[in-house]
Write a protein that holds these residues in place. Structure first.
Motif, PDB file in Angstrom:
ATOM      1  N   GLY A  24       0.815  -1.208   0.000  1.00  0.00           N
ATOM      2  CA  GLY A  24       0.000   0.000   0.000  1.00  0.00           C
ATOM      3  C   GLY A  24       0.848   1.256   0.000  1.00  0.00           C
ATOM      4  O   GLY A  24       1.715   1.449   0.864  1.00  0.00           O
ATOM      5  N   ALA A  25       0.626   2.131  -0.959  1.00  0.00           N
ATOM      6  CA  ALA A  25       1.360   3.387  -1.032  1.00  0.00           C
ATOM      7  C   ALA A  25       1.037   4.273   0.174  1.00  0.00           C
ATOM      8  O   ALA A  25      -0.096   4.296   0.656  1.00  0.00           O
ATOM      9  N   GLY A  26       2.063   4.970   0.675  1.00  0.00           N
ATOM     10  CA  GLY A  26       1.859   5.911   1.766  1.00  0.00           C
ATOM     11  C   GLY A  26       1.624   5.280   3.115  1.00  0.00           C
ATOM     12  O   GLY A  26       1.210   5.968   4.063  1.00  0.00           O
ATOM     13  N   THR A  27       1.919   3.980   3.245  1.00  0.00           N
ATOM     14  CA  THR A  27       1.627   3.259   4.485  1.00  0.00           C
ATOM     15  C   THR A  27       2.879   3.115   5.333  1.00  0.00           C
ATOM     16  O   THR A  27       3.928   2.685   4.852  1.00  0.00           O
ATOM     17  N   GLN A  28       2.773   3.491   6.585  1.00  0.00           N
ATOM     18  CA  GLN A  28       3.851   3.297   7.547  1.00  0.00           C
ATOM     19  C   GLN A  28       3.592   2.018   8.331  1.00  0.00           C
ATOM     20  O   GLN A  28       2.494   1.467   8.302  1.00  0.00           O
ATOM     21  N   ALA A  29       4.629   1.555   9.029  1.00  0.00           N
ATOM     22  CA  ALA A  29       4.502   0.317   9.798  1.00  0.00           C
ATOM     23  C   ALA A  29       5.175   0.483  11.151  1.00  0.00           C
ATOM     24  O   ALA A  29       6.152   1.228  11.298  1.00  0.00           O
ATOM     25  N   ALA A  30       4.640  -0.243  12.134  1.00  0.00           N
ATOM     26  CA  ALA A  30       5.316  -0.433  13.412  1.00  0.00           C
ATOM     27  C   ALA A  30       5.299  -1.919  13.709  1.00  0.00           C
ATOM     28  O   ALA A  30       4.269  -2.585  13.530  1.00  0.00           O
ATOM     29  N   LEU A  31       6.434  -2.452  14.136  1.00  0.00           N
ATOM     30  CA  LEU A  31       6.581  -3.871  14.427  1.00  0.00           C
ATOM     31  C   LEU A  31       7.004  -4.038  15.882  1.00  0.00           C
ATOM     32  O   LEU A  31       7.848  -3.284  16.378  1.00  0.00           O
ATOM     33  N   GLY A  53      11.712  -6.256  20.810  1.00  0.00           N
ATOM     34  CA  GLY A  53      12.221  -5.374  19.762  1.00  0.00           C
ATOM     35  C   GLY A  53      11.097  -4.600  19.098  1.00  0.00           C
ATOM     36  O   GLY A  53      10.006  -5.127  18.876  1.00  0.00           O
ATOM     37  N   TYR A  54      11.391  -3.349  18.768  1.00  0.00           N
ATOM     38  CA  TYR A  54      10.400  -2.470  18.153  1.00  0.00           C
ATOM     39  C   TYR A  54      11.036  -1.753  16.965  1.00  0.00           C
ATOM     40  O   TYR A  54      12.205  -1.367  17.009  1.00  0.00           O
ATOM     41  N   ALA A  55      10.239  -1.573  15.913  1.00  0.00           N
ATOM     42  CA  ALA A  55      10.702  -0.815  14.753  1.00  0.00           C
ATOM     43  C   ALA A  55       9.566   0.031  14.220  1.00  0.00           C
ATOM     44  O   ALA A  55       8.418  -0.432  14.154  1.00  0.00           O
ATOM     45  N   HIS A  56       9.885   1.264  13.863  1.00  0.00           N
ATOM     46  CA  HIS A  56       8.943   2.103  13.118  1.00  0.00           C
ATOM     47  C   HIS A  56       9.527   2.335  11.733  1.00  0.00           C
ATOM     48  O   HIS A  56      10.690   2.719  11.591  1.00  0.00           O
ATOM     49  N   ILE A  57       8.715   2.081  10.706  1.00  0.00           N
ATOM     50  CA  ILE A  57       9.151   2.192   9.317  1.00  0.00           C
ATOM     51  C   ILE A  57       8.328   3.279   8.648  1.00  0.00           C
ATOM     52  O   ILE A  57       7.096   3.168   8.566  1.00  0.00           O
ATOM     53  N   PRO A  58       8.969   4.356   8.185  1.00  0.00           N
ATOM     54  CA  PRO A  58       8.219   5.473   7.602  1.00  0.00           C
ATOM     55  C   PRO A  58       7.486   5.063   6.328  1.00  0.00           C
ATOM     56  O   PRO A  58       7.782   4.021   5.722  1.00  0.00           O
ATOM     57  N   PRO A  59       6.531   5.880   5.885  1.00  0.00           N
ATOM     58  CA  PRO A  59       5.787   5.547   4.669  1.00  0.00           C
ATOM     59  C   PRO A  59       6.690   5.518   3.446  1.00  0.00           C
ATOM     60  O   PRO A  59       7.681   6.251   3.359  1.00  0.00           O
ATOM     61  N   ASP A  60       6.339   4.638   2.513  1.00  0.00           N
ATOM     62  CA  ASP A  60       7.038   4.525   1.222  1.00  0.00           C
ATOM     63  C   ASP A  60       8.529   4.245   1.390  1.00  0.00           C
ATOM     64  O   ASP A  60       9.359   4.689   0.600  1.00  0.00           O
TER      65      ASP A  60
END
Length: 279
Positions: A87-94, A116-123
């Protein structure tokens, strides 16, 4: 920091002799998915993932919670994806519950274990593999990023909750504390994922009623939650989903700490409907 445990579903299927009556409920203001509901027959498969299955805990629903989706992923040894997000423009947190994760964000590799934690910015290009010999299980939050002119998206973030001192709530003597992965004052973020910890007997002493939507996964312990008009018992492995303005409060009811993983949308104006045009 004290060693932590993070409840993760194991799948399977209840026996035919088991009673059907349970604690699952879906109302106009909240939903509760008990951990026992996360069986093999309610998993989903997703494109471009290998050796993977997903329990979908939340998805945008008109008139309910609309800002996010949340999965628990189970990845077999060697499994993963080189194209996890479509999905375009979608960020993620794991957030890793158990197992060994090899995460590549923009060409930089990271090894994450439980906590463990990760934040991944959009695109942002990212890849993920199970680097261990047992199943990898983790939460995956997805939210379409709400861009604001003059604010850049936040950079990638990788950390572990065990390295972050919990922030006690004022006037609680430390029985109620929050582990924050991102700075609440950083307005580049339009979502927060936190871990909330109550020591035995700790309470939210009033019915919070606020604009943020919530996804709440119980990591450890048990409690009694006030949700809208109801009192609901919850324990490790249960999931609660709240729409905006649903009254909520709780008290920790077990012999040990009560801890949960919390999602909320933050730092943005409320979207308004297009004005009606009269001709």
């Amino acid at each position: 920091m004290t060693d932590r445990t993070y409840h993760a579903p194991g799948g399977g299927l209840p026996p035919q002799t088991r009673l059907m009556t349970g604690r699952a409920v879906f109302t106009e203001a909240y939903a509760v998915i008990p951990g026992g509901c996360l069986s093999d027959i309610v998993t989903s498969l997703l494109p471009f993932w290998e050796g993977a299955r997903f329990w979908v805990l939340a998805r945008p629903m008109s008139g309910f919670a609309e800002t996010f989706s949340q999965y628990i992923a189970e990845i077999a040894p060697g499994g993963g994806s080189d194209r996890p997000e479509t999905g375009a423009g979608t960020q993620a947190a794991l957030f890793v519950l158990d197992g060994a994760m090899r995460l590549d964000i923009g060409g930089k590799a990271h090894d994450l274990g439980p906590g463990g934690y990760a934040h991944i910015p959009p695109d942002t290009e990212w890849r993920l593999r199970n680097a261990g010999e047992v199943p990898l299980r983790f939460h995956w939050f997805r939210k379409r990023y709400v861009a604001v002119e003059g604010l850049d998206p936040p950079p990638p973030l990788v950390c572990n909750e065990r390295d972050i001192p919990p922030d006690p709530m004022p006037d609680t003597n430390g029985v109620w504390a929050t582990t924050r992965f991102t700075d609440p004052a950083d307005l580049r973020h339009d979502m927060h994922v936190n871990i909330v910890t109550f020591q035995p007997g700790g309470v939210i002493p009033f019915e919070e009623t606020h604009v943020m939507e919530h996804g709440i996964y119980i990591l450890e312990g048990k409690a009694v939650y006030r949700l809208n008009r109801d009192w609901v018992e919850v324990e490790a492995g249960d999931y609660i989903r709240l729409r905006a303005f649903c009254p909520q409060a709780c008290y920790a009811a077990g012999p040990g700490p009560f801890r949960y993983l919390l999602y909320k949308d933050v730092n943005r104006h409320m979207p308004l409907a297009e004005p009606c045009r009269i001709r």
